[in-house]
Each structure stands twice: as structure tokens, then as C-alpha cells.
Motif scaffolding. Sequence first.
Motif, PDB file in Angstrom:
ATOM      1  N   GLN B 166       0.847  -1.197   0.000  1.00 51.82           N
ATOM      2  CA  GLN B 166       0.000   0.000   0.000  1.00 51.82           C
ATOM      3  C   GLN B 166       0.877   1.240   0.000  1.00 51.82           C
ATOM      4  N   GLU B 167       0.710   2.036  -1.042  1.00 50.42           N
ATOM      5  CA  GLU B 167       1.423   3.306  -1.062  1.00 50.42           C
ATOM      6  C   GLU B 167       0.629   4.343  -0.294  1.00 50.42           C
ATOM      7  N   VAL B 168       1.335   5.178   0.416  1.00 58.58           N
ATOM      8  CA  VAL B 168       0.704   6.287   1.141  1.00 58.58           C
ATOM      9  C   VAL B 168       1.454   7.567   0.803  1.00 58.58           C
ATOM     10  N   HIS B 169       0.758   8.671   0.922  1.00 60.16           N
ATOM     11  CA  HIS B 169       1.367   9.941   0.543  1.00 60.16           C
ATOM     12  C   HIS B 169       0.589  11.082   1.157  1.00 60.16           C
ATOM     13  N   GLN B 170       1.235  12.170   1.334  1.00 64.95           N
ATOM     14  CA  GLN B 170       0.528  13.361   1.804  1.00 64.95           C
ATOM     15  C   GLN B 170      -0.222  13.959   0.624  1.00 64.95           C
ATOM     16  N   LEU B 171      -1.484  14.309   0.845  1.00 62.68           N
ATOM     17  CA  LEU B 171      -2.256  14.957  -0.210  1.00 62.68           C
ATOM     18  C   LEU B 171      -1.691  16.365  -0.447  1.00 62.68           C
ATOM     19  N   PRO B 172      -1.941  16.905  -1.647  1.00 65.58           N
ATOM     20  CA  PRO B 172      -1.419  18.248  -1.954  1.00 65.58           C
ATOM     21  C   PRO B 172      -1.859  19.302  -0.925  1.00 65.58           C
ATOM     22  N   ARG B 339       0.519   7.929  17.478  1.00 65.62           N
ATOM     23  CA  ARG B 339      -0.354   7.720  16.316  1.00 65.62           C
ATOM     24  C   ARG B 339       0.348   8.228  15.083  1.00 65.62           C
ATOM     25  N   ARG B 340       0.377   7.387  14.066  1.00 68.96           N
ATOM     26  CA  ARG B 340       0.995   7.824  12.826  1.00 68.96           C
ATOM     27  C   ARG B 340       0.034   7.529  11.694  1.00 68.96           C
ATOM     28  N   GLY B 341      -0.702   8.544  11.285  1.00 69.50           N
ATOM     29  CA  GLY B 341      -1.660   8.369  10.203  1.00 69.50           C
ATOM     30  C   GLY B 341      -1.022   8.744   8.881  1.00 69.50           C
ATOM     31  N   THR B 342      -1.282   7.930   7.860  1.00 64.23           N
ATOM     32  CA  THR B 342      -0.772   8.238   6.519  1.00 64.23           C
ATOM     33  C   THR B 342      -1.917   8.011   5.533  1.00 64.23           C
ATOM     34  N   THR B 343      -2.004   8.872   4.562  1.00 61.81           N
ATOM     35  CA  THR B 343      -3.150   8.872   3.655  1.00 61.81           C
ATOM     36  C   THR B 343      -2.908   8.017   2.421  1.00 61.81           C
ATOM     37  N   TYR B 344      -3.929   7.300   1.981  1.00 61.25           N
ATOM     38  CA  TYR B 344      -3.832   6.594   0.702  1.00 61.25           C
ATOM     39  C   TYR B 344      -4.979   7.032  -0.194  1.00 61.25           C
ATOM     40  N   GLY B 345      -4.799   6.856  -1.467  1.00 62.48           N
ATOM     41  CA  GLY B 345      -5.843   7.153  -2.441  1.00 62.48           C
ATOM     42  C   GLY B 345      -5.883   8.629  -2.808  1.00 62.48           C
ATOM     43  N   PRO B 346      -6.702   8.931  -3.827  1.00 59.65           N
ATOM     44  CA  PRO B 346      -6.788  10.314  -4.302  1.00 59.65           C
ATOM     45  C   PRO B 346      -7.713  11.132  -3.416  1.00 59.65           C
TER      46      PRO B 346
END
Lengths: 196, 450
Positions: B166-172, B339-346
Motif C-alpha cells: 500500500q502506497e501512502v502519501h501526503q495529499l497536496p 499515532r501515525r496516520g498516513t493517507t492513501y488514495g486520491p
Amino acid sequence: MTATAGAAQSAQPERPGRKDGVCGEFTVFTRIKPGHADALREDLARIADTSDNEGNRAALRQIGTLHDARHVIFDNDTRFMFASVFDGSWDTYIDDFGKTAVGANFERVFSHSEGFPGVSDPGAKDWFVAHQEPAGVFVSAYPDLTVQQIWKDQHVNEAFQEVLDTPEFRAALENPANAELLATPAFQKLLEEAAV
Amino acid sequence: MNTADSSSAAAVGVEIDDVQSGALRPRPVPYQGKFVFLHVDDRHAGRALLQRLLPLTSGGLPSVDSNQGAWVAVAFTYQGLRALGVPQESLESFPRAFREGMAARAKLIGDVGESGPAHWEAPFGTGDVHIALSALSSDAAQLDQELERARVAFQDTPGVQVIWQQEVHQLPTGRTTFGFRDGISHPNIEGVGLPGSNPQETPIKAGEFILGYPDETGNLPPMPSPEVLGRNGTYAAVRKVHTNVAAWRRYLRANSSSAEEEALLAAKMVGRWPSGAPLTLTPERDDPELAADPHRVNDFLYRENDDRGFRCPAGAHIRRANPRDATIIGDARMHRLIRRGTTYGPPLPEGVLEDDGADRGLVGVFIGAHLERQFEFIKAEWVNDGNFIGYPGEKDPVAGHHGGTGSVTIPEKPVRRRLRNLPSFVVTRGGEYCFVPGLRALRWLAELEG
């Protein structure tokens, strides 16, 4: 207990058991008749299975002074404990309970204990007292509240919350005609509760 | 041994250099990363893989600039430790929640209905997940470099398969899919030399987060044996959570009559404004300047100025998850988490109220030395109930599973607001309990014999 003419409990002698505020604990230890543990367990299971049923709830409502109760088999199936919390004294209404589903449950459950004379026997109360073991400590989180008051408070709060949900109540608060009422300390107390 | 110069670290003797960097470290900003689950077919292959992964792992404090570098963390499920051939006696020394795994605990932590394990995304909850690897970085090139090294390690190890990624990324926007900045709060852990985000928080004992040191009870946390395996390790609850952003937006829209009201309602449910500025410090409107100041954005408590929740409701997401000094049942210090939240998806484009069918959400990692007293307690008592704050039956408005019957109380004068018929805004896609060993323990696992 002071004898008050006309009060049902006036005829009752002082009973052992600790009190905290309006309620007291009543704990009984008995010996299970040899060979009766399984039958007792089955009776308890039947009561536990139906504890959500209308009949049992209705009986608790009818009793109206019982906060909670538990039945425990222990000591390798040889002994039995009934532990409960009542408003006032457990025996005040014991005769009345006899006529409810709870009375029938009592009859059945204690029939497995040695020497139990039966709920409606004139000696039943003395038998319970003889088997009662007062608690060393008994504390309640709500020593001022009887079961009746708790139910009443619950109904009042439910109604209060419903009122708070109506736009009419908000409008009434804003209505200058109600300013005097709103300014009373009693209403201010109410608003303290309304805000959270 | 401990080589940190921090005097507090010296005082409790935390061997911080043996703790995996990925365990305690706050998430970088911005970030991108990847989670990889591996299945070990053969214990010798699993150990060989660990040998190859060892050079990728690191211990100790983050460098002065915590956004520098990429870091890789390696963790194991109970099934994973079994697959590696950890001796039975040692396996049995792990706490029950970890041995059972998250799926077995689903009811307790509120993963029911559409969030239940029966609906989880494979391989979550199947027992097939053995090793969980995570890599996070601020720098795409560095992340790629680390991931490439990891990929080579997997590739060179037949008998170990990658079964989920699962890739995760910060949204713009720099915010979660719901539109709120996250990753702001980090506990103040005694003796590790890592500053907490709230200057007013009394340091939490190291044993709440790292095995082998006294915790808030004054005792050592229960530690698996042998000591070399348990010491400097910790536990991570890893969860993939789908967010229904359209439903969230629609609910806000339907329960407000202006854009301002809508923004305030959302903030009341979260406890922060979109910028991250906390309601307790700025109850009327967002304050991006305050939010941008790392010294102020988390510098607050509740009891003195907001105990009844007129600014930040007691039921708001961030106040439930970390009640600080608010009046609650129990002691909040016994239930702290990293807590370490990371976002996935558009992201769902701004203003869109209809679901576009895209899968979006977060992979959350919740770290602490006590799965049951921390993660599970928080889910059961603080997220999925409200008795601890005097609202029995109410759940976390954002993270709770409401199923259309939720209610939320927002304190307000003269009359509190009570929202009803809340739908769920999140769906659990799956989760795993992992053990995050220290570096010596990783080596011990890699060198297991037989």
C-alpha cells in the motif's frame, strides 16, 4: 428502625447488614443440599436466560427496591451466595415479593439449600437472618438515590432532553416574556444542565 | 548501550539506539511511504530475508532535521514469529491480544458490521501476514532508494512472498481525506530525547512505549522472553481505514445552514480546524498562523478553560483520542499512544458531495507497549463509547462506527446541540497487531537456529 404507626416496616425488627445512604446490602450464605448443585445451576441458568425477558423485568419493576442481585455457587459446589442491594431493608417487602415471579425464583433457588423452610413460611425471615453475613464495607456511588428516584430521574432526563431538542424551547428562551423565569436561580441550574 | 547525551535519557537509561527509529519517530511532513506485507513460506528463508533487511533498519533518535532521510521499520505478527521458528515458550510469553491478532479482537474494538473481519481486504486477518515493513520519507528519491534495496532483498529470497502493498502519501492540501491537518500530536516520552508536541504534558514513562523500562504503573511492562527478543521492542496496531468523504460532507451540509456553520460543525466533530488550529485555543474561527507555529499548535490542556467542552466538545475526535487533563473516568496517562496516520488514495475534489467510487483513507499505525491497555482500551472506551465523558453510548463522531444511529452532543449555551442518525464515515478495511523488535532482537530473529 423507629416504629412509625402505619408504616409497613414499623413492625420489622432491626436487621443486620451495612447501609450507605438510602440503601443497604443483604448477603446470604447457605449450604447446598448434597447432590443439588447441578439442579441449582440449571435453575440459575434458566433465570439468567430470561433476565432480559418481560416477566423478570416486570417483576423487578414491581419490587422497585432492588438495585441489583447475584446468585453464586462456590466452594466446590457445596455453598451458595445470594448478594443484593435493596432500598431500606430487604425484608420490608419480602412478603410482597413472594407474589411476584421473583418470589417463585427465590423459592426454586433456595429449595436447593439445606434447611430452607420456603418463602411463604412464617420462619423464612428468621432463616434468612440466620444465614446472613453482613459486609465489612458497603459503599454506593449514589447513596441518596432509591431505585424509584433513579427511574424518576431517568424519565425526567429523557423528557428534558426531548424538550431541549425542540426549536420551541430555544424560542421560549429567547422570548422576553420568559426573562423573569430564566433569571431565577432554579432555572439557571436547569440551563447549566441544558448546555452540555 | 545508551550513548545519547540527553541527561533525561541517561537518567532512565533508555537504550534508544537499539529501538527501531520507525517505532517512536513522528511522521515527517510532507511524507510519502509504503507498507509491504510479507508471507514466510520457509523459516530459513524468512531469517535470510531478515539478514538482508538488517542493513536497512536503523535505531536511535531522528537526526536534527527529522525530515531528513528515509526510514524503514520491520515488524512481525504472531503468525510471523511462528513462521520464523521462534520457540514455543517464547511465543507463549507474548500478551494475549497480540497472540490472538486484531481480527480475533474485532468485536472488542468495534470492528463490526461492514467493518468486520468478514469484509476485510485480503490478506488482513487471514493469518497470512507475517512480516510488515514500512518505509516513510520526506524525500521521494530517498524513499525509492530504500524501497529498491528492500525489493532486492525480497527478490533474492525465494520462500518469502510479498502479499500486499500500500502506497501512502501526503495529499497536496497537506491534510487528511476529510480535509484536516493531522500528525500534530506526539506524546512527551521520558528519557528518549524526543520532544513531545505539548509543552504542558508531563513526560510519560518510557515503559508505556518501549519494553524493558518502568511504565506509568511503576512496573516493567509484561515483556516476551527471552529478554533479548523483548527488550527495546514495542507493539504496533496497523489499520487500513476507508474514509467515506462524500458522506461526511453531505452530513455536514445537511446539518448546517451556511458555509460558516458547516465549517464550525466539522471543527466541533474533529476538535481542530482544517489548518490544525485547536478549538480550545481558537473556538470561533480557524487560525492558520497559530496552526503554523509548532510551539503553539498543540500547547493546550482542557480542564482550566474548557472542561465542559464549550470550545472543544468532550466528544470531539481529538479530545476522545487524547483527553489530556479533561475530567474523565480513569487516568488518561495510562492510555497514551503514538499515532501515525498516513493517507492513501486520491483526494475527493473540493465541493464534491457524491461518492466517486475511489478508495481513499488512511493507514494508521498506533504504537505502545500495551496493546490492551492502550490501543484496545482507547477503541472500546474512548472511540466507541462515551460513558467516560458522561455521554454513554455516544461514539467518536469521525472514527466511530455509527451505522446510521449515532448521536453527538455539542455543548452550547443555552442549549446543547445533539446530532442524531449519524452514519459511519469510516470503514475498517483490515488490521494487524505487530511486534516491533529492537535492533538486537531483529538480529536474534535473523540468527535463529533449527
